[in-house]
Design a protein around this motif. Sequence first.
Motif, short mmCIF file in Angstrom:
data_model
loop_
_atom_site.label_atom_id
_atom_site.label_comp_id
_atom_site.label_asym_id
_atom_site.label_seq_id
_atom_site.Cartn_x
_atom_site.Cartn_y
_atom_site.Cartn_z
N ARG A 1 45.48 43.51 47.05
CA ARG A 1 44.96 43.21 45.71
C ARG A 1 45.35 42.27 44.85
O ARG A 1 44.59 41.30 44.36
CB ARG A 1 44.53 44.36 44.91
CG ARG A 1 43.65 45.62 45.60
CD ARG A 1 43.48 46.77 44.56
NE ARG A 1 42.94 47.87 45.42
CZ ARG A 1 43.40 49.01 45.82
NH1 ARG A 1 44.77 49.13 45.35
NH2 ARG A 1 42.73 49.76 46.70
N SER A 2 46.73 42.23 44.59
CA SER A 2 47.39 41.19 43.71
C SER A 2 47.39 40.07 44.26
O SER A 2 47.18 38.96 43.56
CB SER A 2 48.81 41.68 43.28
OG SER A 2 49.45 41.67 44.58
N ARG A 3 47.57 39.81 45.58
CA ARG A 3 47.60 38.50 46.28
C ARG A 3 45.98 38.06 46.28
O ARG A 3 45.99 36.79 46.13
CB ARG A 3 47.86 38.56 47.61
CG ARG A 3 49.48 38.69 47.83
CD ARG A 3 49.81 38.68 49.21
NE ARG A 3 51.10 38.86 49.43
CZ ARG A 3 51.88 38.94 50.63
NH1 ARG A 3 51.02 39.15 51.64
NH2 ARG A 3 53.09 38.99 50.52
N ALA B 1 45.36 36.82 42.53
CA ALA B 1 46.08 35.45 42.28
C ALA B 1 45.35 34.24 43.13
O ALA B 1 45.21 33.27 42.40
CB ALA B 1 47.59 35.56 42.77
N GLY B 2 44.77 34.58 44.17
CA GLY B 2 44.29 33.34 44.77
C GLY B 2 42.73 33.18 44.03
O GLY B 2 42.43 31.90 43.98
N ARG B 3 42.18 34.05 43.68
CA ARG B 3 40.84 33.87 42.78
C ARG B 3 41.19 33.15 41.68
O ARG B 3 40.43 32.09 41.34
CB ARG B 3 40.23 35.25 42.64
CG ARG B 3 39.57 35.76 43.72
CD ARG B 3 38.86 36.83 43.38
NE ARG B 3 38.04 37.50 44.56
CZ ARG B 3 37.40 38.70 44.60
NH1 ARG B 3 37.30 39.31 43.57
NH2 ARG B 3 36.82 38.98 45.58
N GLY C 1 39.77 29.57 40.34
CA GLY C 1 39.05 29.48 39.07
C GLY C 1 37.94 30.51 39.03
O GLY C 1 36.90 30.37 38.25
N LEU C 2 38.08 31.52 40.09
CA LEU C 2 36.87 32.62 40.01
C LEU C 2 37.49 33.74 39.24
O LEU C 2 38.78 33.96 38.83
CB LEU C 2 36.84 32.92 41.51
CG LEU C 2 36.38 31.87 42.60
CD1 LEU C 2 36.35 32.51 44.00
CD2 LEU C 2 34.96 31.32 42.38
N ARG C 3 36.36 34.66 39.25
CA ARG C 3 36.36 35.79 38.29
C ARG C 3 37.59 36.83 39.11
O ARG C 3 37.43 36.84 40.19
CB ARG C 3 35.23 36.55 38.17
CG ARG C 3 34.74 36.60 36.95
CD ARG C 3 33.65 37.57 36.49
NE ARG C 3 32.79 38.13 37.92
CZ ARG C 3 32.50 39.10 38.05
NH1 ARG C 3 32.47 39.98 37.30
NH2 ARG C 3 31.80 39.37 39.07
N ALA C 4 38.54 37.47 38.29
CA ALA C 4 39.36 38.49 38.92
C ALA C 4 38.73 39.63 39.25
O ALA C 4 38.24 40.42 39.39
CB ALA C 4 40.75 38.47 38.36
#
Length: 91
Positions: A77-79, A82-84, A88-91
Amino acid sequence: MARRRTAQTAAERILDSEDTSLLDVVDHALNKGVVLSGDVTLALAQVDLVYARLSVLLCAADRVLPNEDEDFLERHRSRRAAGRRRRGLRA
C-alpha cells in the motif's frame, strides 16, 4: 621457539568448530552476505561471440532493505501510494 598465533579469519572461526553444520555456514553467509562473481564466454570456432561478467549478491533481505515494513500488505500500500503521488494521482 614459540609459535605465534595468528588472528583467525571469519571462515576459520566458523569452520574450526567440530560441531559446525551446513546450517551454521548458510546462516552466517546470509547474515553477512556473499558475492559470487564469474565470467561467461560463448565462442564459435575460437571466435568469442558473447562475453558476460556476472555478479550475484546473496544475503538476507533484511540486510539489503533494513527499513522495510515486515507486513507485506502495508508495504504494498505504501509503495503504491508513493507511486501515485509521483504520477500526480490521488492517493
